[in-house]
Design an enzyme around this catalytic site. Structure first.
Site, short mmCIF file in Angstrom:
data_model
loop_
_atom_site.label_atom_id
_atom_site.label_comp_id
_atom_site.label_asym_id
_atom_site.label_seq_id
_atom_site.Cartn_x
_atom_site.Cartn_y
_atom_site.Cartn_z
N GLY A 1 -19.00 1.46 19.52
CA GLY A 1 -18.94 2.03 18.18
C GLY A 1 -20.14 2.89 17.83
N LYS A 2 -20.67 3.61 18.81
CA LYS A 2 -21.78 4.53 18.50
C LYS A 2 -21.32 5.59 17.52
CE LYS A 2 -22.79 6.15 22.58
NZ LYS A 2 -21.97 5.38 23.50
N GLU B 1 -25.57 10.31 34.36
CA GLU B 1 -25.23 11.58 33.67
C GLU B 1 -26.06 11.82 32.42
OE1 GLU B 1 -23.02 9.37 34.61
OE2 GLU B 1 -21.26 10.32 35.51
N LYS C 1 -29.84 -11.65 25.73
CA LYS C 1 -30.44 -11.11 26.95
C LYS C 1 -29.94 -9.69 27.31
CE LYS C 1 -32.64 -13.57 29.65
NZ LYS C 1 -33.95 -14.08 29.35
N GLN D 1 -31.77 -7.30 25.28
CA GLN D 1 -33.19 -7.16 25.65
C GLN D 1 -33.32 -6.19 26.84
OE1 GLN D 1 -35.18 -10.96 26.30
NE2 GLN D 1 -33.79 -11.96 24.87
N LYS E 1 -35.59 -13.12 16.85
CA LYS E 1 -35.80 -13.22 18.29
C LYS E 1 -35.68 -11.82 18.93
CE LYS E 1 -33.81 -15.54 22.32
NZ LYS E 1 -32.70 -16.37 22.77
N VAL F 1 -15.82 -6.16 11.60
CA VAL F 1 -15.26 -6.29 10.25
C VAL F 1 -13.75 -6.49 10.39
CG1 VAL F 1 -17.04 -5.00 9.01
CG2 VAL F 1 -15.06 -3.79 9.93
N CYS G 1 3.38 19.93 14.26
CA CYS G 1 3.29 20.83 15.40
C CYS G 1 4.53 20.68 16.28
CB CYS G 1 1.98 20.60 16.15
SG CYS G 1 1.44 22.08 17.01
N LEU G 2 4.46 19.91 17.39
CA LEU G 2 5.66 19.68 18.17
C LEU G 2 6.75 19.08 17.27
CD1 LEU G 2 7.18 19.51 20.87
CD2 LEU G 2 6.12 17.27 21.24
N HIS H 1 -2.02 21.16 12.10
CA HIS H 1 -2.37 19.73 12.21
C HIS H 1 -3.16 19.26 10.98
CE1 HIS H 1 -1.24 18.94 16.45
NE2 HIS H 1 -1.47 20.24 16.60
N GLU I 1 -3.75 16.40 10.01
CA GLU I 1 -4.50 15.14 10.22
C GLU I 1 -5.98 15.39 10.48
OE1 GLU I 1 -2.36 16.50 12.31
OE2 GLU I 1 -2.75 16.04 14.43
#
Ligand code: GLN
Length: 562
Positions: free
Chosen positions: A16-17, A150, A189, A192, A223, A241, A388-389, A514, A516
């Site tokens: 989830g970056k 990479e 761990k 860490q 910790k 969540v 679209c399609l 599109h 969306e």
């Protein structure tokens, strides 16, 4: 001084970056700051345009027609950062630019190397979107996992930028995993080690966003802080969540992530206005009705292949205070159920849905099933939304089933059709020099007076994004209109069809663009809002309270009973 916020990931991918970077962007905007979002993808493809939806999920299209990674879609849903080619950096682009410069002799005979030439190119690209004088900060998401081969040049570029700008102007957020092993123990761990790996490339994180199933307690956060040199306030718990990803900005804000980042960057704190986000979450948690939407598409196995469509449907639900239940229907399976014929009885498959959406797609496979679904929606007067399609399918369906042209088709699927109702522009005008390139990015449509789409947008002219090659054939416009399809929108010069609607149908509409890609939880795309509104009225409300506010949706469709 403009600020930089880097978001990296440790332990594994898919933590989830993108949502973390987007949520930080949303929180900064809620405090009145102007942000830019940048995504780095360490793959060698120059862009995502040629990548299979199965491999990589949806291709997200920006206003300027860049075919980018779907994470840019998250940025668009959470923030107001303009998104263009410049906001998406891939290894392929960087190397292509450097090699082109080398061929042009611009390095004056020097040896061209990863450091400094590749890293300089990366740095210039990271800084470019933030050049606008109004911009306060750029949030840079580095794709992949720290430790991947990479991403090394990108992390080196980030390290240099942090070093050059100074810690008060550039901060690092590391997203990491806190797993629970069998027996229920929570393990720090891996995180860490992930932080050590980041430190090895010379980056000390300021914030740890810790992904776990349950919220982390204070002891574990202390910790982690002790082991990683991250201040305690910078150790943020990002548990799974149970509601919606749109709650994550609120989860971060409650733990002080945004004020901590501002303090780190030496920016005076401003009031965070989170009312709109709170409203989104409230409406999501307390729906008054449910809309069951059958999406008939071909890339159904991979959850992300229609990512923006799923999200836009949820936005439409939020706007109508309705829960949206998506029924994913593989068009290929529908096709075999239909016995390969468009006239088979599909009640068995589709009876429970309140509306049908046929999204974009390429290639012939599955189109018979889509045509069958469109016919079912037309004949049963169920809301139908073709994207679209999905518009092209609507046209093929009417040509086959109303005009009786059995082999009517798009030339994408059948070159020998005697009624090519959807075709390439060059096939229509017999000019072979167009090269079959796609229509990509933002362009204008003019909406006809009296059309459903015009009442939905409440405007005559709209700008939406395109990504397609084929067009409704102009030669068949008159016949198609006789079949009960109304041309509801055209390009400004009138040369291309942008929207078709079914006459004598409560809500049947297909668009060549599109919508969306421009939908968000706070402001749903008008067509999705209206479509869900229409579906609520076509289905059985399961509401807790009487009289859904959905009926107040500002679209004609939302008020039609079927
Ligand atoms: N395959 C169709 C075309 O190229 C539709 C593309 C799409 O749905 N994005 O025109």
């Amino acid at each position: 001084m403009k600020k930089l916020i880097f978001v990296t990931g440790g332990v594994c991918s898919s933590l989830g970056k993108g949502i973390t970077a987007s949520s930080i962007g949303a929180l900064m905007e809620a405090r009145g700051f102007i942000v830019r979002m940048v995504k780095i993808d360490p793959y060698l493809n120059v862009d995502a345009g040629t990548m299979s939806p199965y491999q990589h999920g949806e291709v997200y299209v920006t206003d300027d027609g860049a075919e980018t990674d779907l994470d840019l879609g998250n940025y668009g849903r959470f923030t107001n950062s303009p998104l263009s080619k410049a906001n998406s950096i891939t290894t392929g682009q960087v190397y292509q630019a450097v090699i082109n410069k080398e061929r042009e002799g611009r390095y004056l005979g020097r040896t061209v190397q990863v450091i400094p030439h590749i890293t300089d190119e990366i740095k210039a690209r990271i800084l470019a979107p933030g050049k606008d004088p109004d911009v306060d900060m750029t949030i840079v998401e580095v794709g992949g996992t720290v430790g991947d081969m990479e991403s090394i040049p990108f992390l080196e570029a980030a390290r240099q930028l942090i070093h050059e700008a100074g810690k008060q102007n550039a901060v690092a957020v590391h997203v990491t995993l806190i797993p629970t092993v069998s027996g229920g123990e929570i393990k720090t761990k891996p995180s860490q080690h992930a932080v050590k790996e980041l430190q090895e490339v010379g980056i000390q994180p300021d914030v740890l966003v810790c992904r776990s199933v349950q919220p982390l307690d204070e002891g574990l956060r202390r910790k982690l802080s002790g082991f990683t040199n991250v201040e305690f306030e910078g150790v943020i718990s990002a548990w799974d969540v149970k509601t919606t990803i749109y709650e994550i900005p609120l989860v971060f804000n409650e733990q002080g992530l945004d004020s901590f980042l501002l303090r780190k960057m030496g920016i005076e704190s401003r009031h965070a206005d989170l009312r709109a986000w709170k409203e989104v979450v409230r409406k999501f948690k307390e729906p008054k009705v449910t809309a069951r939407i059958g999406v008939v598409g071909k890339y159904m196995e991979l959850a992300d292949s229609y990512k923006s469509v799923w999200e836009a449907l949820y936005h439409g639900g939020i706007a109508n205070e309705a829960a949206v239940e998506i029924v994913k229907i593989d068009s290929g399976k529908l096709e075999s159920a239909a016995g390969g014929e468009a006239h088979a009885d599909l009640d068995h498959f589709l009876a429970g849905v309140d509306g049908i959406l046929v999204p974009g797609g390429y290639g012939q496979r599955g189109t018979v099933g889509m045509v069958a679904a469109a016919r079912w929606a037309r004949e049963h007067k169920k809301p139908y939304f073709g994207i679209c399609l999905g518009l092209q399918i609507m046209v093929i369906e009417s040509a086959r089933n109303v005009l009786g042209w059995q082999d009517a088709d798009s030339t994408e699927f059948n070159q020998d059709s005697s009624h090519p109702v959807v075709s390439l522009l060059e096939e229509q005008v017999d000019v072979k020099s167009y090269g079959g390139t796609q229509r990509l990015g933002k362009s204008e449509s003019v909406l006809k007076e009296g059309s459903l789409i015009r009442s939905i947008y409440g405007a005559e002219r709209i700008l939406e994004r395109h990504r397609h090659r084929y067009e409704v054939s102009n030669a068949y416009r008159a016949d198609l209109e006789k079949s009960g399809l109304k041309i509801a929108a055209l390009t400004p010069d009138g040369s291309l069809v942008e929207c078709m609607e079914w006459a004598n149908h409560p809500w049947g509409l297909g668009v060549q663009f599109h919508p969306e890609f421009k939908s968000g939880p706070i402001a749903a795309a008008p067509l999705f809002k209206s479509f869900i509104g229409a579906c609520i009225f076509s289905g059985k409300p399961t509401g807790k309270s009487e009289g859904s506010t959905a009926g107040k949706a500002d679209s004609r469709g939302a008020h039609v009973q079927t």
